[in-house]
Design an enzyme around this catalytic site. Structure first.
Site, PDB file in Angstrom:
ATOM      1  N   LYS A  13       0.692  -0.878  -0.207  1.00 31.60           N
ATOM      2  CA  LYS A  13      -0.273   0.264  -0.647  1.00 31.60           C
ATOM      3  C   LYS A  13       0.905   1.392   0.249  1.00 31.60           C
ATOM      4  O   LYS A  13       0.723   1.949  -0.722  1.00 31.60           O
ATOM      5  CB  LYS A  13      -1.575   0.189   1.679  1.00 31.60           C
ATOM      6  CG  LYS A  13      -1.403  -0.910   1.060  1.00 31.60           C
ATOM      7  CD  LYS A  13      -2.998  -1.349   2.685  1.00 31.60           C
ATOM      8  CE  LYS A  13      -2.095  -1.796   3.615  1.00 31.60           C
ATOM      9  NZ  LYS A  13      -1.525  -2.668   4.196  1.00 31.60           N
ATOM     10  N   ARG A  88      -9.640   0.967   8.948  1.00 30.00           N
ATOM     11  CA  ARG A  88      -9.081  -0.962   8.714  1.00 30.00           C
ATOM     12  C   ARG A  88     -10.032  -1.892   9.773  1.00 30.00           C
ATOM     13  O   ARG A  88      -9.838  -2.629  10.000  1.00 30.00           O
ATOM     14  CB  ARG A  88      -8.338  -0.291  10.300  1.00 30.00           C
ATOM     15  CG  ARG A  88      -6.277  -0.428  10.809  1.00 30.00           C
ATOM     16  CD  ARG A  88      -5.668  -1.369   9.380  1.00 30.00           C
ATOM     17  NE  ARG A  88      -4.860  -1.398   9.543  1.00 30.00           N
ATOM     18  CZ  ARG A  88      -3.456  -1.001   9.168  1.00 30.00           C
ATOM     19  NH1 ARG A  88      -3.501   0.219   8.652  1.00 30.00           N
ATOM     20  NH2 ARG A  88      -2.628  -1.384  10.151  1.00 30.00           N
ATOM     21  N   ARG A 127      11.568  -5.948   4.791  1.00 28.32           N
ATOM     22  CA  ARG A 127      11.427  -4.578   4.715  1.00 28.32           C
ATOM     23  C   ARG A 127      12.303  -3.324   5.583  1.00 28.32           C
ATOM     24  O   ARG A 127      12.525  -3.827   6.528  1.00 28.32           O
ATOM     25  CB  ARG A 127      10.200  -4.256   5.140  1.00 28.32           C
ATOM     26  CG  ARG A 127      10.067  -2.928   5.200  1.00 28.32           C
ATOM     27  CD  ARG A 127       8.226  -2.502   5.274  1.00 28.32           C
ATOM     28  NE  ARG A 127       7.836  -2.788   6.176  1.00 28.32           N
ATOM     29  CZ  ARG A 127       6.953  -2.279   6.130  1.00 28.32           C
ATOM     30  NH1 ARG A 127       6.387  -1.738   5.272  1.00 28.32           N
ATOM     31  NH2 ARG A 127       5.968  -2.571   7.545  1.00 28.32           N
ATOM     32  N   ARG A 154      11.290  -2.039  10.678  1.00 29.49           N
ATOM     33  CA  ARG A 154      10.530  -1.146  11.936  1.00 29.49           C
ATOM     34  C   ARG A 154      10.317  -2.104  13.537  1.00 29.49           C
ATOM     35  O   ARG A 154      10.464  -3.548  12.807  1.00 29.49           O
ATOM     36  CB  ARG A 154       9.233  -1.323  11.300  1.00 29.49           C
ATOM     37  CG  ARG A 154       9.220  -0.096  11.098  1.00 29.49           C
ATOM     38  CD  ARG A 154       7.635  -0.089  10.033  1.00 29.49           C
ATOM     39  NE  ARG A 154       6.350  -0.196  10.455  1.00 29.49           N
ATOM     40  CZ  ARG A 154       5.133  -0.124   9.257  1.00 29.49           C
ATOM     41  NH1 ARG A 154       5.238   0.292   8.525  1.00 29.49           N
ATOM     42  NH2 ARG A 154       4.306  -1.180  10.029  1.00 29.49           N
ATOM     43  N   ARG A 165      -0.043  -9.505  13.204  1.00 32.43           N
ATOM     44  CA  ARG A 165      -0.821  -8.014  12.325  1.00 32.43           C
ATOM     45  C   ARG A 165      -2.065  -8.713  11.225  1.00 32.43           C
ATOM     46  O   ARG A 165      -2.688  -8.465  10.640  1.00 32.43           O
ATOM     47  CB  ARG A 165      -0.211  -7.389  12.134  1.00 32.43           C
ATOM     48  CG  ARG A 165       1.376  -6.403  12.297  1.00 32.43           C
ATOM     49  CD  ARG A 165       2.094  -5.774  12.168  1.00 32.43           C
ATOM     50  NE  ARG A 165       2.140  -5.123  11.143  1.00 32.43           N
ATOM     51  CZ  ARG A 165       3.463  -5.188  10.126  1.00 32.43           C
ATOM     52  NH1 ARG A 165       4.452  -5.349  10.927  1.00 32.43           N
ATOM     53  NH2 ARG A 165       2.973  -4.155   9.352  1.00 32.43           N
TER      54      ARG A 165
HETATM   55  P1  AP5 Z   1       4.824  -1.484   1.309  1.00 29.47           P
HETATM   56  O1  AP5 Z   1       4.450  -1.110   0.506  1.00 29.47           O
HETATM   57  O2  AP5 Z   1       4.748  -1.296   3.021  1.00 29.47           O
HETATM   58  O3  AP5 Z   1       3.695  -2.136   2.621  1.00 29.47           O
HETATM   59  P2  AP5 Z   1       2.394  -1.376   3.122  1.00 29.47           P
HETATM   60  O4  AP5 Z   1       1.309  -2.149   2.720  1.00 29.47           O
HETATM   61  O5  AP5 Z   1       2.609  -0.528   3.416  1.00 29.47           O
HETATM   62  O6  AP5 Z   1       2.732  -2.140   4.083  1.00 29.47           O
HETATM   63  P3  AP5 Z   1       2.223  -1.754   5.858  1.00 29.47           P
HETATM   64  O7  AP5 Z   1       3.708  -2.381   6.895  1.00 29.47           O
HETATM   65  O8  AP5 Z   1       3.907   0.245   6.477  1.00 29.47           O
HETATM   66  O9  AP5 Z   1       0.889  -1.425   5.984  1.00 29.47           O
HETATM   67  P4  AP5 Z   1       0.743  -2.309   7.302  1.00 29.47           P
HETATM   68  O10 AP5 Z   1      -0.890  -2.090   6.895  1.00 29.47           O
HETATM   69  O11 AP5 Z   1       0.313  -3.231   8.183  1.00 29.47           O
HETATM   70  O12 AP5 Z   1       1.301  -0.607   8.721  1.00 29.47           O
HETATM   71  P5  AP5 Z   1       1.036   0.295   8.841  1.00 29.47           P
HETATM   72  O13 AP5 Z   1       1.924   1.357   8.890  1.00 29.47           O
HETATM   73  O14 AP5 Z   1      -0.487   0.482   8.318  1.00 29.47           O
HETATM   74  O15 AP5 Z   1       5.455  -2.840   1.299  1.00 29.47           O
HETATM   75  C1  AP5 Z   1       6.238  -3.916   2.559  1.00 29.47           C
HETATM   76  C2  AP5 Z   1       7.104  -4.567   1.495  1.00 29.47           C
HETATM   77  O16 AP5 Z   1       7.512  -4.814   0.877  1.00 29.47           O
HETATM   78  C3  AP5 Z   1       8.439  -3.062   1.573  1.00 29.47           C
HETATM   79  O17 AP5 Z   1       9.889  -3.757   1.770  1.00 29.47           O
HETATM   80  C4  AP5 Z   1       8.438  -2.891  -0.520  1.00 29.47           C
HETATM   81  O18 AP5 Z   1       9.856  -2.492  -0.715  1.00 29.47           O
HETATM   82  C5  AP5 Z   1       7.724  -4.330  -0.899  1.00 29.47           C
HETATM   83  N1  AP5 Z   1       7.029  -4.620  -1.622  1.00 29.47           N
HETATM   84  C6  AP5 Z   1       5.767  -3.755  -1.827  1.00 29.47           C
HETATM   85  N2  AP5 Z   1       5.901  -4.165  -3.595  1.00 29.47           N
HETATM   86  C7  AP5 Z   1       5.999  -5.315  -3.945  1.00 29.47           C
HETATM   87  C8  AP5 Z   1       6.262  -6.346  -4.744  1.00 29.47           C
HETATM   88  N3  AP5 Z   1       5.582  -5.718  -6.110  1.00 29.47           N
HETATM   89  N4  AP5 Z   1       7.274  -6.882  -5.092  1.00 29.47           N
HETATM   90  C9  AP5 Z   1       8.559  -6.888  -4.392  1.00 29.47           C
HETATM   91  N5  AP5 Z   1       8.327  -6.080  -3.488  1.00 29.47           N
HETATM   92  C10 AP5 Z   1       7.094  -5.762  -2.221  1.00 29.47           C
HETATM   93  O19 AP5 Z   1       0.466   0.581  10.609  1.00 29.47           O
HETATM   94  C11 AP5 Z   1       1.215  -0.200  11.806  1.00 29.47           C
HETATM   95  C12 AP5 Z   1       0.005  -0.435  12.581  1.00 29.47           C
HETATM   96  O20 AP5 Z   1      -0.652   1.319  13.354  1.00 29.47           O
HETATM   97  C13 AP5 Z   1      -0.698  -1.051  12.569  1.00 29.47           C
HETATM   98  O21 AP5 Z   1      -0.042  -2.164  13.232  1.00 29.47           O
HETATM   99  C14 AP5 Z   1      -1.604  -0.791  13.774  1.00 29.47           C
HETATM  100  O22 AP5 Z   1      -0.824  -0.586  15.330  1.00 29.47           O
HETATM  101  C15 AP5 Z   1      -1.835   1.099  13.996  1.00 29.47           C
HETATM  102  N6  AP5 Z   1      -2.419   1.830  12.875  1.00 29.47           N
HETATM  103  C16 AP5 Z   1      -2.157   2.346  11.996  1.00 29.47           C
HETATM  104  N7  AP5 Z   1      -3.319   2.685  11.076  1.00 29.47           N
HETATM  105  C17 AP5 Z   1      -4.040   2.148  11.940  1.00 29.47           C
HETATM  106  C18 AP5 Z   1      -6.227   2.313  11.979  1.00 29.47           C
HETATM  107  N8  AP5 Z   1      -6.352   2.994  10.612  1.00 29.47           N
HETATM  108  N9  AP5 Z   1      -6.591   1.996  13.106  1.00 29.47           N
HETATM  109  C19 AP5 Z   1      -5.906   1.531  14.113  1.00 29.47           C
HETATM  110  N10 AP5 Z   1      -4.681   1.178  13.978  1.00 29.47           N
HETATM  111  C20 AP5 Z   1      -3.623   1.265  12.726  1.00 29.47           C
END
Ligand code: AP5
Length: 208
Positions: A13, A88, A127, A154, A165
């Site tokens: 994402k 979420r 990552r 992270r 997660r």
């Molecule tokens: P990346 O693009 O970083 O993936 P992502 O989907 O953004 O993953 P996140 O881990 O950031 O999402 P998340 O939803 O768990 O975390 P968030 O920060 O929102 O890609 C991942 C890796 O793969 C990278 O190394 C990239 O280079 C690689 N990659 C990407 N595409 C690729 C491809 N096609 N081929 C090969 N490699 C590829 O949330 C963190 C925490 O915050 C949550 O656990 C929660 O505690 C809190 N939080 C956040 N939002 C909320 C909410 N709305 N409500 C409640 N708590 C929340």
């Protein structure tokens, strides 16, 4: 362009949002990034959020909803936005709809980036994230390819937290696929291909 990105942790994402923002100049609203900034800044919100984030649990809805409301009101979000990591759960999705409706705005599309859990575990373990600009790359990036900053792992990318997660995603977030399908807004791409291929599919799915 008012887009919601859906997908499991590590589906890509943030990676797709960075590209859309660079190409179309819309606002990137990542609740994960906003929360990590609050933790880093030691704010009251950050102190409250940290324990949930470290465990891979969702931060309480109201804290996140307030953050998103503030970002949606900012100047850079008036031209359009990519919501990354929000909503979420159903409470967040319903609240978002009513907030936008009160502003005379709405979601144009909810884009699901579909990736199998075994690929996710591999990606998140590898990552690395830039401390300075938030760029996401892999363990192969010694320094940030975007700004030269320091890359770090992270806390929630440790194996035991990744599994939690994924479980939280299945239980709380995956029902949103049906929520947006029911509104006729759901688009979907196969996120297990190369980043360039996925991005081409994303643009096509969004009619860009
Ligand atoms: P990346 O693009 O970083 O993936 P992502 O989907 O953004 O993953 P996140 O881990 O950031 O999402 P998340 O939803 O768990 O975390 P968030 O920060 O929102 O890609 C991942 C890796 O793969 C990278 O190394 C990239 O280079 C690689 N990659 C990407 N595409 C690729 C491809 N096609 N081929 C090969 N490699 C590829 O949330 C963190 C925490 O915050 C949550 O656990 C929660 O505690 C809190 N939080 C956040 N939002 C909320 C909410 N709305 N409500 C409640 N708590 C929340």
């Amino acid at each position: 362009m008012n887009i919601v990105l859906l997908g499991a942790p590590g589906a890509g994402k943030g990676t797709m949002a960075q590209r859309l923002v660079a190409d179309y100049g819309v606002a990137h609203i990542s609740t994960g990034d906003l929360l990590r900034a609050a933790v880093k800044g030691g704010t009251e919100l950050g102190v409250q959020a940290k324990q949930y984030m470290d465990a891979g649990e969702l931060v309480p809805d109201q804290l996140v909803i307030d953050l998103v409301k503030e970002r949606l009101a900012a100047d850079d979000a008036q031209k359009g936005f990519i919501l990354d990591g929000f909503p979420r759960n159903t409470v967040q999705a319903v609240t978002l709809d009513s907030e936008l409706s009160a502003l005379g705005r709405s979601i144009d599309a909810a884009l699901l980036i579909d990736v199998a859990p075994e690929v996710i575990i591999e990606r998140l373990s590898a990552r690395r994230t830039c401390r300075a600009c938030g760029y996401t790359g892999t363990a192969a990036d010694a320094v940030c390819p975007s700004c030269g900053g320091e890359m770090y792992q992270r806390d929630d990318d440790k194996p035991e937290t990744i599994q939690n997660r994924l479980d939280v995603y299945e239980t709380a977030t995956s029902p949103l696929v049906e929520y947006y399908r029911g509104q006729g807004l759901l688009k979907s791409v196969d996120g297990a291909r190369s980043i360039d291929e996925v991005y081409a599919d994303v643009k096509e799915a969004l009619g860009l």
